[in-house]
Write a protein that holds these residues in place. Structure first.
Motif, PDB file in Angstrom:
ATOM      1  N   ARG A  65       9.076   1.088   0.142  1.00 47.35           N
ATOM      2  CA  ARG A  65       7.671   0.656   0.161  1.00 47.35           C
ATOM      3  C   ARG A  65       6.777   1.795   0.651  1.00 47.35           C
ATOM      4  O   ARG A  65       5.671   1.983   0.130  1.00 47.35           O
ATOM      5  CB  ARG A  65       7.535  -0.555   1.068  1.00 47.35           C
ATOM      6  N   VAL A  66       7.245   2.559   1.635  1.00 49.64           N
ATOM      7  CA  VAL A  66       6.467   3.698   2.126  1.00 49.64           C
ATOM      8  C   VAL A  66       6.284   4.727   1.014  1.00 49.64           C
ATOM      9  O   VAL A  66       5.179   5.261   0.817  1.00 49.64           O
ATOM     10  CB  VAL A  66       7.157   4.328   3.353  1.00 49.64           C
ATOM     11  N   ARG A  67       7.337   5.013   0.271  1.00 52.32           N
ATOM     12  CA  ARG A  67       7.226   6.014  -0.797  1.00 52.32           C
ATOM     13  C   ARG A  67       6.257   5.543  -1.893  1.00 52.32           C
ATOM     14  O   ARG A  67       5.448   6.327  -2.401  1.00 52.32           O
ATOM     15  CB  ARG A  67       8.606   6.298  -1.396  1.00 52.32           C
ATOM     16  N   THR A  68       6.351   4.260  -2.257  1.00 53.87           N
ATOM     17  CA  THR A  68       5.442   3.731  -3.282  1.00 53.87           C
ATOM     18  C   THR A  68       3.999   3.769  -2.790  1.00 53.87           C
ATOM     19  O   THR A  68       3.080   4.148  -3.528  1.00 53.87           O
ATOM     20  CB  THR A  68       5.833   2.288  -3.651  1.00 53.87           C
ATOM     21  N   ALA A  69       3.781   3.379  -1.539  1.00 57.08           N
ATOM     22  CA  ALA A  69       2.432   3.387  -0.975  1.00 57.08           C
ATOM     23  C   ALA A  69       1.881   4.804  -0.899  1.00 57.08           C
ATOM     24  O   ALA A  69       0.690   5.037  -1.160  1.00 57.08           O
ATOM     25  CB  ALA A  69       2.444   2.746   0.405  1.00 57.08           C
ATOM     26  N   ALA A  70       2.735   5.772  -0.551  1.00 59.43           N
ATOM     27  CA  ALA A  70       2.291   7.164  -0.501  1.00 59.43           C
ATOM     28  C   ALA A  70       1.907   7.661  -1.890  1.00 59.43           C
ATOM     29  O   ALA A  70       0.929   8.407  -2.054  1.00 59.43           O
ATOM     30  CB  ALA A  70       3.389   8.045   0.099  1.00 59.43           C
ATOM     31  N   ARG A  71       2.665   7.233  -2.900  1.00 59.71           N
ATOM     32  CA  ARG A  71       2.322   7.622  -4.277  1.00 59.71           C
ATOM     33  C   ARG A  71       0.987   7.003  -4.705  1.00 59.71           C
ATOM     34  O   ARG A  71       0.155   7.664  -5.326  1.00 59.71           O
ATOM     35  CB  ARG A  71       3.434   7.182  -5.229  1.00 59.71           C
ATOM     36  N   HIS A  72       0.782   5.727  -4.350  1.00 55.51           N
ATOM     37  CA  HIS A  72      -0.499   5.096  -4.671  1.00 55.51           C
ATOM     38  C   HIS A  72      -1.660   5.825  -3.995  1.00 55.51           C
ATOM     39  O   HIS A  72      -2.736   5.981  -4.592  1.00 55.51           O
ATOM     40  CB  HIS A  72      -0.483   3.632  -4.225  1.00 55.51           C
ATOM     41  N   ALA A  73      -1.442   6.247  -2.754  1.00 60.43           N
ATOM     42  CA  ALA A  73      -2.493   6.962  -2.034  1.00 60.43           C
ATOM     43  C   ALA A  73      -2.818   8.285  -2.723  1.00 60.43           C
ATOM     44  O   ALA A  73      -3.993   8.665  -2.860  1.00 60.43           O
ATOM     45  CB  ALA A  73      -2.067   7.205  -0.586  1.00 60.43           C
ATOM     46  N   ALA A  74      -1.780   8.988  -3.163  1.00 61.31           N
ATOM     47  CA  ALA A  74      -2.004  10.261  -3.859  1.00 61.31           C
ATOM     48  C   ALA A  74      -2.729  10.039  -5.180  1.00 61.31           C
ATOM     49  O   ALA A  74      -3.652  10.784  -5.533  1.00 61.31           O
ATOM     50  CB  ALA A  74      -0.669  10.962  -4.086  1.00 61.31           C
ATOM     51  N   VAL A 102       5.527  11.744   6.280  1.00 64.10           N
ATOM     52  CA  VAL A 102       5.637  10.391   5.718  1.00 64.10           C
ATOM     53  C   VAL A 102       6.972  10.228   5.005  1.00 64.10           C
ATOM     54  O   VAL A 102       7.609   9.166   5.083  1.00 64.10           O
ATOM     55  CB  VAL A 102       4.452  10.113   4.771  1.00 64.10           C
ATOM     56  N   GLU A 103       7.413  11.271   4.323  1.00 66.70           N
ATOM     57  CA  GLU A 103       8.719  11.205   3.661  1.00 66.70           C
ATOM     58  C   GLU A 103       9.851  11.068   4.685  1.00 66.70           C
ATOM     59  O   GLU A 103      10.818  10.341   4.452  1.00 66.70           O
ATOM     60  CB  GLU A 103       8.931  12.460   2.801  1.00 66.70           C
ATOM     61  N   PHE A 126       3.483  -4.723   6.308  1.00 66.02           N
ATOM     62  CA  PHE A 126       3.016  -3.758   7.310  1.00 66.02           C
ATOM     63  C   PHE A 126       3.032  -2.332   6.756  1.00 66.02           C
ATOM     64  O   PHE A 126       2.026  -1.609   6.825  1.00 66.02           O
ATOM     65  CB  PHE A 126       3.900  -3.862   8.561  1.00 66.02           C
ATOM     66  N   TRP A 127       4.156  -1.909   6.192  1.00 68.22           N
ATOM     67  CA  TRP A 127       4.261  -0.524   5.722  1.00 68.22           C
ATOM     68  C   TRP A 127       3.402  -0.287   4.492  1.00 68.22           C
ATOM     69  O   TRP A 127       2.874   0.818   4.294  1.00 68.22           O
ATOM     70  CB  TRP A 127       5.721  -0.170   5.450  1.00 68.22           C
ATOM     71  N   ALA A 128       3.228  -1.300   3.656  1.00 70.44           N
ATOM     72  CA  ALA A 128       2.388  -1.144   2.472  1.00 70.44           C
ATOM     73  C   ALA A 128       0.926  -0.919   2.847  1.00 70.44           C
ATOM     74  O   ALA A 128       0.206  -0.174   2.165  1.00 70.44           O
ATOM     75  CB  ALA A 128       2.513  -2.372   1.581  1.00 70.44           C
ATOM     76  N   LEU A 129       0.473  -1.559   3.911  1.00 65.10           N
ATOM     77  CA  LEU A 129      -0.914  -1.380   4.356  1.00 65.10           C
ATOM     78  C   LEU A 129      -1.085  -0.105   5.179  1.00 65.10           C
ATOM     79  O   LEU A 129      -2.106   0.582   5.074  1.00 65.10           O
ATOM     80  CB  LEU A 129      -1.357  -2.585   5.181  1.00 65.10           C
ATOM     81  N   LEU A 145      -3.312   4.421   4.824  1.00 65.02           N
ATOM     82  CA  LEU A 145      -4.276   4.715   5.879  1.00 65.02           C
ATOM     83  C   LEU A 145      -3.818   5.906   6.716  1.00 65.02           C
ATOM     84  O   LEU A 145      -4.643   6.689   7.189  1.00 65.02           O
ATOM     85  CB  LEU A 145      -4.498   3.486   6.751  1.00 65.02           C
ATOM     86  N   LEU A 146      -2.511   6.052   6.905  1.00 59.81           N
ATOM     87  CA  LEU A 146      -1.994   7.249   7.567  1.00 59.81           C
ATOM     88  C   LEU A 146      -2.375   8.496   6.770  1.00 59.81           C
ATOM     89  O   LEU A 146      -2.830   9.502   7.336  1.00 59.81           O
ATOM     90  CB  LEU A 146      -0.475   7.176   7.699  1.00 59.81           C
ATOM     91  N   ALA A 147      -2.186   8.433   5.449  1.00 61.79           N
ATOM     92  CA  ALA A 147      -2.521   9.583   4.603  1.00 61.79           C
ATOM     93  C   ALA A 147      -4.009   9.898   4.672  1.00 61.79           C
ATOM     94  O   ALA A 147      -4.415  11.069   4.737  1.00 61.79           O
ATOM     95  CB  ALA A 147      -2.103   9.295   3.158  1.00 61.79           C
ATOM     96  N   LEU A 148      -4.850   8.866   4.683  1.00 61.95           N
ATOM     97  CA  LEU A 148      -6.292   9.080   4.731  1.00 61.95           C
ATOM     98  C   LEU A 148      -6.730   9.702   6.054  1.00 61.95           C
ATOM     99  O   LEU A 148      -7.496  10.676   6.075  1.00 61.95           O
ATOM    100  CB  LEU A 148      -7.011   7.742   4.517  1.00 61.95           C
ATOM    101  N   LEU A 149      -6.224   9.156   7.165  1.00 63.52           N
ATOM    102  CA  LEU A 149      -6.640   9.679   8.470  1.00 63.52           C
ATOM    103  C   LEU A 149      -6.052  11.063   8.734  1.00 63.52           C
ATOM    104  O   LEU A 149      -6.626  11.842   9.494  1.00 63.52           O
ATOM    105  CB  LEU A 149      -6.245   8.694   9.571  1.00 63.52           C
ATOM    106  N   ASP A 150      -4.916  11.365   8.110  1.00 64.05           N
ATOM    107  CA  ASP A 150      -4.399  12.737   8.194  1.00 64.05           C
ATOM    108  C   ASP A 150      -5.335  13.688   7.455  1.00 64.05           C
ATOM    109  O   ASP A 150      -5.623  14.793   7.935  1.00 64.05           O
ATOM    110  CB  ASP A 150      -2.999  12.795   7.583  1.00 64.05           C
ATOM    111  N   ARG A 151      -5.841  13.238   6.308  1.00 63.68           N
ATOM    112  CA  ARG A 151      -6.699  14.111   5.502  1.00 63.68           C
ATOM    113  C   ARG A 151      -8.003  14.430   6.215  1.00 63.68           C
ATOM    114  O   ARG A 151      -8.531  15.551   6.089  1.00 63.68           O
ATOM    115  CB  ARG A 151      -6.990  13.416   4.156  1.00 63.68           C
ATOM    116  N   ILE A 152      -8.527  13.452   6.991  1.00 68.66           N
ATOM    117  CA  ILE A 152      -9.796  13.717   7.684  1.00 68.66           C
ATOM    118  C   ILE A 152      -9.570  14.317   9.068  1.00 68.66           C
ATOM    119  O   ILE A 152     -10.521  14.522   9.811  1.00 68.66           O
ATOM    120  CB  ILE A 152     -10.649  12.442   7.783  1.00 68.66           C
ATOM    121  N   GLY A 153      -8.310  14.589   9.418  1.00 75.56           N
ATOM    122  CA  GLY A 153      -8.013  15.296  10.661  1.00 75.56           C
ATOM    123  C   GLY A 153      -7.974  14.445  11.907  1.00 75.56           C
ATOM    124  O   GLY A 153      -8.025  14.966  13.018  1.00 75.56           O
TER     125      GLY A 153
END
Length: 375
Positions: free
Chosen positions: A31-40, A204-205, A180-183, A187-195
């Motif tokens: 689920r984490v990998r799929t969510a990370a792909r959706h975020a990308a 994440v991997e 939990f992990w899907a949501l 958001l982890l990826a987004l907040l990492d991007r804004i520092g």
């Protein structure tokens, strides 16, 4: 009463798991990998932020949004305050809940919406209100929902929630590991991007890999004697869990475990952070819930009585960097009152990895306790 024989019968566990909780826990890494792909695919990696937001506001229903806000606030530290917007309403239903922006929210702030539903009218109105106030908006929710349209209308960023086919077979539990992990992951990826925090793609991997590793150790086919989650579920069968956490990152894991025990297994639990937890719960360990407490008549027949509920300390640690540890004091306090103690400490790794391991093991334990107790 806990049916311990069921714990070591994978077929019986699968039959009892009508809500797909074990599958959600076992597939957390995927689920984490799929969510990370959706975020990308949503374009998070291409964002060019102007700087950190003054505050991050998080809105969403149920335990999943609460735990997401708790964990993100812990990881962000003092960089920007993370504030959960608690809903009001007459019932915990999509159409009855209401969210409002605080009066001070404006163009310097970021609104995050996290929901496994997406049909809540008030969340759509919240996205529109944030747009009119000048707030940046991002949301994670199922695709093709009213919220997705509202976020698009607010010129915000929408990330489709990573779902599984069985998510639609039964109502989703708010404490479900898959939810939990899907949501959380986008958001982890987004907040990492804004520092605001550190959660690059390679970290994440590693989280996904650690979740896979926990699933191998704690899966239904692994016998109780070598399965830390089944062992913990057995230890808590007739106990009042007293959850003591040590280290900043273990706090969200303890609070999530307490919420999962209540929602999934119908069990109360207390949670506090060391070293103050020892003082906060000292009277409890010495009172009638202490393991050494005896009923008035020791010799009376107890065959038809339910087992007495006694405290059991569960120590969740994340290897404090300073070297200072209250764990020895915690053990002395528990054992000094004849109170048994269980300990969970993750394998070495980054902050996200170790936190993911604590969450995953306790998620499995809550699910096993729920299934074996017929909750």
């Amino acid at each position: 009463m806990l049916d311990e024989s069921l714990l070591d019968t994978p077929e019986a566990l699968a039959e009892a798991d009508r809500r797909g909780l074990l599958r959600g826990a076992a597939e957390a890494g995927a689920r984490v990998r799929t969510a990370a792909r959706h975020a990308a695919e949503a374009g998070i990696g291409g964002l060019k932020p102007d700087g950190r937001p003054r505050a991050v506001l998080i809105a969403g229903p149920g335990a999943a949004a609460t735990h997401t806000a708790d964990l993100l606030g812990t990881l962000a530290g003092a960089g920007s305050p993370v504030v959960r917007l608690a809903p009001v309403g007459v019932a915990p239903a999509a159409g009855a809940l209401r969210w409002e922006l605080p009066g001070w929210a404006g163009s310097l702030d970021l609104l995050l919406i996290a929901t496994p539903d997406g049909s809540e009218p008030s969340l759509s109105l919240l996205a529109d209100q944030a747009y009119r106030r000048g707030c940046s908006v991002a949301a994670v929710a199922p695709a093709a929902t009213p919220l997705a349209e509202a976020v698009d209308g607010a010129h915000g960023m929408f990330v489709p929630m990573a779902t599984a086919p069985y998510d639609h077979e039964e109502p989703l539990a708010a404490s479900s590991p898959g939810v939990f992990w899907a949501l959380l992951t986008p958001l982890l990826a987004l907040l990492d991007r804004i520092g605001l925090l550190s959660a690059p793609p390679d970290a994440v991997e590693k989280v996904a890999d650690r979740l896979d590793h926990v699933a191998e150790r704690c899966g239904p086919a692994i016998a109780t004697y070598s399965n830390p989650a089944k062992t913990l579920a057995s230890e808590l069968a007739d106990a009042l869990p007293v959850l003591w956490t040590e280290g900043v990152s273990s706090g969200p894991a303890g609070r999530r475990f307490a919420a999962a025990l209540a929602e999934l297994a119908g069990r109360p639990a207390l949670v506090a952070e060391l070293p103050e937890a020892v003082a906060a719960h000292s009277a409890l360990l010495a009172g009638p819930l202490a393991a050494s407490a005896d009923p008035d008549d020791f010799f009376r027949d107890r065959v038809d009585e339910a087992p007495a509920l006694h405290a059991r300390v569960v120590l969740l640690r994340d290897r404090p960097l300073s070297g200072l540890s209250a764990a020895p004091t915690a053990r002395d306090a528990a054992l000094g009152h004849d109170t048994p103690i269980s300990e969970l400490e993750p394998e070495a790794g980054g902050e996200l990895e170790t936190l993911a391991e604590l969450i995953a093991v306790t998620d499995f334990a809550a699910v096993y306790l729920a299934l074996a107790s017929r909750a």
